[in-house]
Write a protein that holds these residues in place. Structure first.
Motif, PDB file in Angstrom:
ATOM      1  N   ALA A 353       0.444  -1.141   0.194  1.00  0.00           N
ATOM      2  CA  ALA A 353      -0.163  -0.160   0.392  1.00  0.00           C
ATOM      3  C   ALA A 353       0.677   1.151  -0.176  1.00  0.00           C
ATOM      4  CB  ALA A 353      -0.763   0.465   0.910  1.00  0.00           C
ATOM      5  N   TRP A 354       2.331   1.317   0.745  1.00  0.00           N
ATOM      6  CA  TRP A 354       2.753   2.339   1.180  1.00  0.00           C
ATOM      7  C   TRP A 354       3.595   2.430  -0.633  1.00  0.00           C
ATOM      8  CZ3 TRP A 354       2.365   6.894   3.153  1.00  0.00           C
ATOM      9  CH2 TRP A 354       1.540   6.762   4.167  1.00  0.00           C
ATOM     10  N   GLN A 355       3.457   1.865  -1.144  1.00  0.00           N
ATOM     11  CA  GLN A 355       4.576   1.226  -2.104  1.00  0.00           C
ATOM     12  C   GLN A 355       3.443   2.665  -3.479  1.00  0.00           C
ATOM     13  OE1 GLN A 355       4.575  -1.047  -5.386  1.00  0.00           O
ATOM     14  NE2 GLN A 355       7.279  -1.359  -5.601  1.00  0.00           N
ATOM     15  N   ALA A 356       2.472   2.054  -3.464  1.00  0.00           N
ATOM     16  CA  ALA A 356       1.284   2.794  -4.437  1.00  0.00           C
ATOM     17  C   ALA A 356       1.113   4.311  -4.088  1.00  0.00           C
ATOM     18  CB  ALA A 356       0.209   2.381  -3.853  1.00  0.00           C
ATOM     19  N   ILE A 357       1.254   4.881  -2.640  1.00  0.00           N
ATOM     20  CA  ILE A 357       1.230   6.166  -2.174  1.00  0.00           C
ATOM     21  C   ILE A 357       2.996   6.786  -2.875  1.00  0.00           C
ATOM     22  CG2 ILE A 357       0.661   7.628   0.022  1.00  0.00           C
ATOM     23  CD1 ILE A 357      -1.299   6.436  -0.865  1.00  0.00           C
ATOM     24  N   GLY A 358       4.038   6.062  -2.621  1.00  0.00           N
ATOM     25  CA  GLY A 358       5.177   6.952  -3.246  1.00  0.00           C
ATOM     26  C   GLY A 358       4.937   6.842  -4.509  1.00  0.00           C
ATOM     27  N   HIS A 359       4.503   5.907  -4.904  1.00  0.00           N
ATOM     28  CA  HIS A 359       4.566   5.952  -6.447  1.00  0.00           C
ATOM     29  C   HIS A 359       3.663   7.396  -6.955  1.00  0.00           C
ATOM     30  CE1 HIS A 359       6.799   3.266  -8.139  1.00  0.00           C
ATOM     31  NE2 HIS A 359       7.542   2.948  -7.061  1.00  0.00           N
ATOM     32  N   GLY A 360       2.694   8.226  -6.148  1.00  0.00           N
ATOM     33  CA  GLY A 360       1.506   8.995  -6.498  1.00  0.00           C
ATOM     34  C   GLY A 360       0.430   8.450  -6.263  1.00  0.00           C
ATOM     35  N   ALA A 361       0.050   7.523  -5.692  1.00  0.00           N
ATOM     36  CA  ALA A 361      -1.457   7.513  -5.877  1.00  0.00           C
ATOM     37  C   ALA A 361      -1.751   8.593  -4.479  1.00  0.00           C
ATOM     38  CB  ALA A 361      -1.771   5.560  -4.920  1.00  0.00           C
ATOM     39  N   ASP A 362      -2.993   8.601  -4.532  1.00  0.00           N
ATOM     40  CA  ASP A 362      -3.814   9.322  -3.712  1.00  0.00           C
ATOM     41  C   ASP A 362      -4.714   8.715  -2.702  1.00  0.00           C
ATOM     42  OD1 ASP A 362      -2.405  11.561  -4.027  1.00  0.00           O
ATOM     43  OD2 ASP A 362      -3.444  12.363  -5.272  1.00  0.00           O
ATOM     44  N   ALA A 363      -5.347   7.586  -2.791  1.00  0.00           N
ATOM     45  CA  ALA A 363      -5.745   6.608  -2.709  1.00  0.00           C
ATOM     46  C   ALA A 363      -5.640   4.913  -2.483  1.00  0.00           C
ATOM     47  CB  ALA A 363      -8.042   6.139  -3.029  1.00  0.00           C
ATOM     48  N   VAL A 364      -6.239   4.039  -1.852  1.00  0.00           N
ATOM     49  CA  VAL A 364      -5.848   2.430  -1.903  1.00  0.00           C
ATOM     50  C   VAL A 364      -7.440   2.251  -1.811  1.00  0.00           C
ATOM     51  CG1 VAL A 364      -4.760   1.261  -1.085  1.00  0.00           C
ATOM     52  CG2 VAL A 364      -3.296   3.155  -1.293  1.00  0.00           C
ATOM     53  N   GLU A 365      -7.573   1.048  -2.239  1.00  0.00           N
ATOM     54  CA  GLU A 365      -8.739   0.527  -2.183  1.00  0.00           C
ATOM     55  C   GLU A 365      -8.999  -0.779  -1.940  1.00  0.00           C
ATOM     56  OE1 GLU A 365     -13.552   0.991  -3.152  1.00  0.00           O
ATOM     57  OE2 GLU A 365     -12.174   2.306  -4.422  1.00  0.00           O
ATOM     58  N   TYR A 366      -9.111  -1.482  -0.677  1.00  0.00           N
ATOM     59  CA  TYR A 366      -8.777  -3.532  -0.995  1.00  0.00           C
ATOM     60  C   TYR A 366     -10.742  -3.801  -1.655  1.00  0.00           C
ATOM     61  CZ  TYR A 366      -4.440  -2.280   1.407  1.00  0.00           C
ATOM     62  OH  TYR A 366      -3.935  -2.499   1.615  1.00  0.00           O
ATOM     63  N   TRP A 367     -10.303  -4.269  -2.460  1.00  0.00           N
ATOM     64  CA  TRP A 367     -11.264  -5.665  -2.538  1.00  0.00           C
ATOM     65  C   TRP A 367     -11.192  -7.355  -2.392  1.00  0.00           C
ATOM     66  CZ3 TRP A 367     -13.044  -9.938  -4.497  1.00  0.00           C
ATOM     67  CH2 TRP A 367     -14.451  -9.937  -5.532  1.00  0.00           C
ATOM     68  N   GLN A 368     -12.429  -7.250  -1.818  1.00  0.00           N
ATOM     69  CA  GLN A 368     -13.288  -6.659  -1.049  1.00  0.00           C
ATOM     70  C   GLN A 368     -13.658  -6.366   0.416  1.00  0.00           C
ATOM     71  OE1 GLN A 368     -17.481  -8.392  -2.255  1.00  0.00           O
ATOM     72  NE2 GLN A 368     -16.193 -10.599  -2.462  1.00  0.00           N
ATOM     73  N   TRP A 369     -14.461  -5.191   1.011  1.00  0.00           N
ATOM     74  CA  TRP A 369     -14.780  -5.739   2.262  1.00  0.00           C
ATOM     75  C   TRP A 369     -14.935  -6.637   2.555  1.00  0.00           C
ATOM     76  CZ3 TRP A 369     -14.060  -3.473   6.477  1.00  0.00           C
ATOM     77  CH2 TRP A 369     -14.737  -3.180   6.929  1.00  0.00           C
ATOM     78  N   ARG A 370     -16.175  -7.563   1.966  1.00  0.00           N
ATOM     79  CA  ARG A 370     -16.765  -8.642   2.900  1.00  0.00           C
ATOM     80  C   ARG A 370     -16.649  -9.681   1.894  1.00  0.00           C
ATOM     81  NH1 ARG A 370     -22.225  -9.016   6.544  1.00  0.00           N
ATOM     82  NH2 ARG A 370     -21.977 -11.210   7.182  1.00  0.00           N
ATOM     83  N   SER A 371     -16.872 -11.163   2.136  1.00  0.00           N
ATOM     84  CA  SER A 371     -16.979 -12.362   1.570  1.00  0.00           C
ATOM     85  C   SER A 371     -18.449 -12.155   1.069  1.00  0.00           C
ATOM     86  CB  SER A 371     -16.743 -13.487   2.235  1.00  0.00           C
ATOM     87  OG  SER A 371     -15.084 -13.716   2.754  1.00  0.00           O
ATOM     88  N   ALA A 372     -18.361 -12.524  -0.017  1.00  0.00           N
ATOM     89  CA  ALA A 372     -19.959 -12.857  -1.060  1.00  0.00           C
ATOM     90  C   ALA A 372     -20.095 -14.224  -0.514  1.00  0.00           C
ATOM     91  CB  ALA A 372     -19.554 -12.246  -2.236  1.00  0.00           C
ATOM     92  N   PRO A 373     -21.751 -13.905  -0.138  1.00  0.00           N
ATOM     93  CA  PRO A 373     -22.336 -15.264   0.413  1.00  0.00           C
ATOM     94  C   PRO A 373     -21.824 -16.724  -0.391  1.00  0.00           C
ATOM     95  CG  PRO A 373     -23.649 -13.760   0.306  1.00  0.00           C
ATOM     96  CD  PRO A 373     -22.486 -12.588  -0.256  1.00  0.00           C
ATOM     97  N   ASN A 374     -21.573 -16.042  -1.868  1.00  0.00           N
ATOM     98  CA  ASN A 374     -22.125 -16.704  -2.533  1.00  0.00           C
ATOM     99  C   ASN A 374     -21.225 -16.229  -3.850  1.00  0.00           C
ATOM    100  OD1 ASN A 374     -22.569 -19.379  -4.444  1.00  0.00           O
ATOM    101  ND2 ASN A 374     -24.420 -20.006  -3.646  1.00  0.00           N
ATOM    102  N   GLY A 375     -20.883 -17.181  -4.720  1.00  0.00           N
ATOM    103  CA  GLY A 375     -20.753 -16.479  -6.045  1.00  0.00           C
ATOM    104  C   GLY A 375     -19.261 -16.801  -6.276  1.00  0.00           C
ATOM    105  N   GLN A 376     -18.725 -16.673  -7.720  1.00  0.00           N
ATOM    106  CA  GLN A 376     -17.327 -16.928  -8.673  1.00  0.00           C
ATOM    107  C   GLN A 376     -16.452 -16.380  -7.478  1.00  0.00           C
ATOM    108  OE1 GLN A 376     -20.222 -15.707 -10.287  1.00  0.00           O
ATOM    109  NE2 GLN A 376     -20.087 -16.300 -12.340  1.00  0.00           N
ATOM    110  N   GLU A 377     -16.385 -15.690  -6.499  1.00  0.00           N
ATOM    111  CA  GLU A 377     -15.357 -14.946  -5.866  1.00  0.00           C
ATOM    112  C   GLU A 377     -15.574 -15.274  -4.491  1.00  0.00           C
ATOM    113  OE1 GLU A 377     -13.684 -11.308  -8.835  1.00  0.00           O
ATOM    114  OE2 GLU A 377     -15.487 -10.921  -8.242  1.00  0.00           O
TER     115      GLU A 377
END
Length: 699
Positions: A353-377
């Motif tokens: 995450a800090w590498q992203a900021i160091g290279h110029g990111a102004d936001a870091v967003e994680y995928w995803q917040w919570r495990s889906a109750p079902n589905g391909q992922e």
């Protein structure tokens, strides 16, 4: 507006400076939203997948983890429009308002990446067709046709409904168009549009036949409708034009949604989409010409976190708009789509995450917040498990959020600056991949072969298009600029005449704009300025020795036999730096690297794929020749140095990607923003995967 007042109180609590709108290059902050933290930590949240009774609990856990941003809605079309023309936004109204109560702002995703079943079943023509003529079915995502006018109409309508409802919502920071533009369509509509695109470009079919050299294999066409639509194993000119058509079509697909958004949203709300690093399905520079900021999805594609490759992909994304960007998705610890989904090491989540900021990111967003109750992922990494409880990665993200809060104000308004640029050219990458000639000649790997030592030694590299302004760089490297137009050649030589140092890698200047061999030979229009040319190219499956100015080394994959062509006094400024040793006879003793002082600068041609030790020596010479020095000297192997700056301050981000402990002596005392910020330090100790964020005034 109660939610706005909540954000104002929140802003005051964090000492956030209000900012009005500004031009695209005037400041680093990616958006004009005035009341959010300068550096955002976020997560992709799917409230439509869970009971509303659970939302507040989730948002409370987010707030405790210092998450100030959620992306919502990009896969929720069937919830927003459950049947044709009947809309349901009440749930989204509540989700946005509830997020605001927890000091969380929202990026709204337009739901165009996942059309609902009522649409695809009633209007099957909206489904894309593969190159083999198979129409996609419902049940996955990205199954739509990006060319179909009816699908675009449905997309426009749902986006317009969203824009009118949320375009002035103070809790919405921006918009993401769809999700990960990728697969083109080869169906009847795409074919018709491609033929029209070709007719618009060439005018008369005779012009196309001449440019494409269709007399070869009796490919001559009598009209545009005879031209096949293929992505591989075709006339090289056709293949390159198909990619250009796909790029223009994705751009118009995005513009269709922008047309619904921009007249109906506040100017402070940005418009972007999430890209995928080295993915080359279309020209990202074309697409980003109509977007406000760049954003990408940062995932590790192998079992090993290669921080140099990952850093290059950040630099690539920053180069789309030549300003700061967002990481719209990244993995909390692991993914679900590799053969073996090994996790990042503990600590690498923060490191990454800090590498992203160091290279110029102004936001870091994680995928995803919570495990889906079902589905391909279902197995994808998350912050909260299906049971609603934090998983181990949550606590790392919480620590990261605290660090973003501590450093955000200092980082505000800063951006990376570099004296080195590497040219990324989609036409050239496509042209080489169509006809590699040497199976291992991957144009991205060749780019990284130059990038790795240049980034390690100079500690800052931009990756830009061949059309980007170059005058601010001391050194510009075009690793494999295969397709070279006269306009691009003129652009590069104006840079050299002005004092720049230009390096061309193997296969540069081999092709013209129509993906045909340059009739004047290689490197095409740059040959008179280089004072040398390529006599012949050879694919290699063994090592070829090299010797000369940089000592001894090896070449593999590719080698070009160079000849000095400059005559008279001009020849005195052309120097052969390396020659081939005994090899296949053709290459023996022939020049492999040639440099020419020209104007106030120089142009250098590297005709071989150099092995890493020799490339390292070459890169060191190139940096010395261009008078480029590291940002911080005496940095141990495995420690990355990033600098973000403006006229008032320098922010140094030091990241230890190794498992060893290192103590870094600083060139002057600095404030440690992750420690006691009131005390200057002269050295910092970085344990494995450790990070230091330091502030000082510019020299």
């Amino acid at each position: 507006m109660p939610s706005l007042r909540r954000f104002l109180c929140f802003a005051a609590a964090f000492g956030i400076v209000f900012m009005g709108s500004a031009g695209p290059f005037s400041r680093a902050q990616a958006t004009n939203f005035p009341v959010k933290p300068p550096i955002l930590l976020g997560a992709a949240w799917y409230p439509e997948q869970w009971p509303e009774s659970r939302w507040n609990t989730d948002l409370n856990l987010m707030e405790k983890a210092h998450i100030h941003l959620v992306r919502v809605g990009e896969f929720a079309w069937s919830t927003m429009e459950p049947t044709e023309g009947h809309y349901n936004f009440a749930w989204l109204d509540k989700a946005i308002a509830m997020a605001a109560q927890h000091h969380i702002c929202v990026v709204l995703g337009t739901p165009s990446a996942a059309p609902p079943a009522w649409l695809t079943s009633k209007y099957p023509q909206t489904l894309r067709v593969s190159e083999n003529g198979v129409r996609a079915q419902h049940g996955n995502r990205q199954q739509f046709s990006f060319t179909d006018p009816l699908y675009r109409k449905f997309v426009y309508n749902i986006v317009l409904q969203m824009a009118r409802r949320y375009g002035h919502n103070p809790d919405v920071v921006g918009w993401q168009l769809g999700n990960e533009f990728a697969a083109p369509d080869f169906g009847p509509t795409a074919q018709t549009q491609f033929h029209a695109w070709l007719k618009n470009k060439y005018g008369a079919i005779a012009n196309l036949n001449q440019k494409w050299a269709t007399a070869y294999w009796s490919q001559t066409y009598n009209n545009f409708n005879q031209i096949p639509v293929r992505a591989d194993h075709e006339n090289p000119a056709l293949l390159l034009d198909w990619k250009r058509f796909v790029s223009d079509t994705w751009k118009s697909y995005a513009q269709n949604q922008i047309n619904a958004l921009r007249p109906n949203i506040d100017p402070r709300q940005f418009i972007t989409t999430n890209t995928m690093g080295w993915f080359n399905g279309f020209n990202e520079y074309e697409l980003h010409s109509i977007l406000d900021i760049a954003a990408w999805d940062d995932y590790i594609s192998t079992d090993h976190y290669d921080y140099l490759d990952n850093g290059a992909r950040h630099d690539l994304t920053r180069g789309y708009k030549r300003k700061n960007f967002w990481v719209m998705e990244t993995e909390p610890a692991f993914v679900n789509w590799r053969k073996t989904n090994t996790p990042l090491k503990k600590g690498q989540v923060i490191d990454m995450a800090w590498q992203a900021i160091g290279h110029g990111a102004d936001a870091v967003e994680y995928w995803q917040w919570r495990s889906a109750p079902n589905g391909q992922e279902e197995y994808h990494g998350t912050l909260i498990g299906a049971d609603g409880k934090p998983v181990p990665a949550y606590w790392q993200i919480k620590k990261l959020g605290k660090e973003f809060n501590e450093t955000g104000t200092a980082l505000q308004g800063t951006t990376p600056h570099s004296q080195v640029a590497i040219i990324n050219d989609y036409d050239s990458r496509w042209a080489i991949n169509f006809q590699r000639h040497s199976a291992k000649f991957d144009p991205v790997k060749e780019m990284l072969a130059f990038y790795d030592p240049l980034r390690t030694m100079s500690q800052a590299v931009d990756i830009v298009s061949a059309q980007a302004p170059l005058s601010s760089y001391k050194l510009v490297v075009a690793p494999a600029l295969n397709v070279l137009t006269p306009a691009e050649a003129s652009h590069l030589m104006n840079y050299v005449k002005g004092g720049g140092h230009l390096i061309l890698g193997p296969r540069s200047g081999m092709k013209n704009i129509d993906n045909g061999l340059n009739p004047q030979g290689q490197p095409g229009p740059l040959e008179p300025f280089l004072g040398a040319r390529v006599e012949q190219s050879y694919a290699l499956n063994y090592n070829v020795p090299l010797h000369g100015f940089f000592g001894y080394g090896k070449a593999n994959i590719w080698a070009e036999q160079l000849t000095v062509t400059a005559k008279g006094s001009a020849a005195k400024n052309v120097h052969v730096l390396e020659r081939y040793g005994r090899s296949n006879g053709w290459l023996d003793s022939q020049p492999a690297i040639v440099t020419h002082s020209y104007g106030s600068g120089s142009i250098t041609y590297v005709g071989a794929w150099l092995n890493p030790p020799l490339m390292k020596k070459f890169a060191a010479w190139a940096l010395r020749d261009a008078d480029i020095h590291p940002i911080l000297a005496n940095i141990p192997t495995g420690v990355e140095v990033c600098r973000r700056s403006n006229a008032a301050k320098d922010i140094f981000i030091l990241i230890n990607h190794s498992t060893l402990t290192h103590t870094i002596r600083l060139p002057r005392p600095m404030f440690n923003l992750l420690g006691n910020q009131s005390v200057r330090v002269s050295a910092v100790t970085l344990r494995k995967y450790g990070v230091a964020v330091l502030e000082t005034s510019p020299k």
